[in-house]
Write an enzyme that holds these catalytic residues in place. Structure first.
Site, PDB file in Angstrom:
ATOM      1  N   ASN A   1      29.398  34.786  70.578  1.00 49.45           N
ATOM      2  CA  ASN A   1      28.610  33.829  69.789  1.00 49.45           C
ATOM      3  C   ASN A   1      29.426  32.559  69.579  1.00 49.45           C
ATOM      4  O   ASN A   1      30.555  32.455  70.063  1.00 49.45           O
ATOM      5  CB  ASN A   1      28.187  34.460  68.463  1.00 49.45           C
ATOM      6  CG  ASN A   1      29.386  34.958  67.680  1.00 49.45           C
ATOM      7  OD1 ASN A   1      30.262  34.180  67.320  1.00 49.45           O
ATOM      8  ND2 ASN A   1      29.451  36.262  67.462  1.00 49.45           N
TER       9      ASN A   1
ATOM     10  N   ASP B   1      26.524  42.059  66.868  1.00 50.51           N
ATOM     11  CA  ASP B   1      25.824  43.252  66.387  1.00 50.51           C
ATOM     12  C   ASP B   1      25.614  44.274  67.499  1.00 50.51           C
ATOM     13  O   ASP B   1      25.440  45.454  67.236  1.00 50.51           O
ATOM     14  CB  ASP B   1      24.472  42.853  65.788  1.00 50.51           C
ATOM     15  CG  ASP B   1      24.644  42.213  64.413  1.00 50.51           C
ATOM     16  OD1 ASP B   1      25.613  42.589  63.722  1.00 50.51           O
ATOM     17  OD2 ASP B   1      23.833  41.346  64.050  1.00 50.51           O
TER      18      ASP B   1
END
Ligand code: CTP
Length: 406
Positions: free
Chosen positions: A211, A280
């Site tokens: 990310n 995640d």
């Protein structure tokens, strides 16, 4: 500003850049704040502003020459160095930063700096291309690692005609930073476990899912904690930032590695601050060989990563837990839910869709929420400032806990 009865002394080193005029205002603000100010100017600085201006505002002769016999007998460069509670260089040119990083002491400013034991704050100001020059950036990284504090230059119109990063921050901002550095070490005895940066989840030996986290928030938290006296272990995903040398850095890549490092360090810490943007999900089967290009669409199956913070929340054991919630909608509701689900003491919520509040920048717009539901909505501020606010909240919580227990 006085701590106890003693007046604090700040040395302001002024080097030769057009932003010298802002140093004049800075000295005025410091004197107004009841600080004793001693100005040292380089020869180049005197081309921009006269020593008389600084002398009039600070009420003290300005030191300029190492080999001036009158100045040396009346002030003395070692006395100057010893007198400082804080040494500030504002504006700092690329040249002076280069000299300091190389250990050169060829004028009064760099000589006194070499001899001082006071903390040092450097506020660079220069043309954007000079600021981005990799040599300067390397010098800044080196000095940060040694423990020098830096203020990021502000963005905007530069005197050289360019727009961009390179302006000396406004004097009020520098004053705030000075106040914060002069503050007492209110986190002495604390041992913080801080996480930072993204996690990288491999797809094959050359590709990964990750990310946009830069690690800036976590590293700002580490710097502020060290400055305020805490011991810090920083478990960090890949980041280009150098932590100060007092920080114990544990570099990791994947969420699983981060979990392992965090669980290992957990028993020794007094508080955990999870600023890392943990992925995640991770690919179910990372290929050991590089995936080859094909004509058909490629399906990648992902499985959930462990929620590290939730796991810590279950085995809390009296430690304070702080989480972050990066949200794009329902900011406070989502953050409050995470606070309770993960059994945290504080959560720092930020709406990543707001300008200046997202990943990678030097600023953030956050709301700090605690278990009682109280929330503190902060305006746009640097990540360094936000780090200090988070610690102020943490200390207030600790006080409340100890009042409750007494
Ligand atoms: N966190 C964690 N382990 C994970 C994911 C998140 O420890 N696998 C931590 C983050 O470091 C952060 C907090 O949990 O401090 C909240 O992270 P965030 O990504 O906002 O929340 P999630 O629980 O992952 O929920 P969602 O992504 O659905 O918003």
């Amino acid at each position: 500003m006085t701590v106890g009865e003693k007046e604090k002394t700040v040395i302001i080193g002024v080097t030769g850049g057009i932003a010298c005029y802002k140093a004049v205002e800075l000295v005025r603000l410091l004197v107004k704040d009841s600080l004793a100010v001693q100005v040292i100017m380089t020869r180049a600085a005197m081309e921009f502003v006269t020593p008389l201006t600084f002398q009039t505002l600070s009420g003290k002769p300005v030191a300029t020459e190492t080999f001036n016999l009158t100045q040396e007998s009346e002030i003395g460069h070692i006395n100057l160095a010893d007198s400082a509670d804080l040494f500030v260089i504002a504006p700092a040119t690329a040249n002076v930063i280069g000299k300091i990083a190389a250990g050169i002491a060829d004028d009064l400013l760099t000589t006194v700096l070499m001899a001082t034991q006071a903390p040092v704050l450097i506020a660079p100001a220069m043309n954007i291309h000079m600021y981005e020059n990799p040599i300067l950036q390397e010098n800044i990284r080196k000095l940060r690692r040694i423990g020098y504090h830096f203020m990021e230059p502000a963005e905007g119109y530069l005197a050289c005609g360019y727009e961009g990063k390179g302006r000396l921050p406004e004097p009020e901002k520098i004053l705030e930073e000075i106040r914060s550095l002069l503050r007492k070490k209110d986190l002495l005895g604390e041992r913080f476990l801080i996480t930072a940066g993204p996690s990288r989840e491999p797809l094959d030996p050359v590709r990964y899912i990750s990310n946009r986290s830069s690690g800036k928030m976590g590293y700002a938290l580490a710097r502020a904690a060290v400055r305020r006296g805490a011991g810090v272990v920083l478990v960090s995903g890949p980041s280009a930032i150098e932590p100060p040398s007092a920080v114990r850095l544990i570099p990791v890549n994947t969420a699983a590695e981060m979990r392992r490092a965090v669980l290992e360090q957990f028993p020794e810490c007094t508080a955990v601050i999870m600023a890392a943007a943990v992925a995640d999900y991770r690919p179910v089967d990372a290929s050991s060989k590089k995936l080859k290009r094909g004509k058909a669409p490629l399906d990648i199956r992902l499985e959930p990563n462990p929620d590290i913070l939730r796991e810590l929340g279950r085995r809390k054991n009296g430690k304070l837990l702080v989480g972050f919630a990066a949200e794009t909608e329902e900011l406070i509701a989502n953050a409050t839910r995470k606070l309770h689900e993960k059994n945290l003491d504080l959560i720092v919520a930020n709406d990543v869709t707001q300008a200046g509040g997202g990943f990678d920048g030097d600023t953030n717009i956050a709301t700090i929420v605690d278990r009682s539901g109280a929330s503190d909505s902060l305006s746009l501020m640097t990540k360094d400032e936000l780090a200090d606010r988070i610690y102020d909240h943490l200390l207030a919580l600790k006080d409340k806990h100890s009042d409750g227990n007494s």
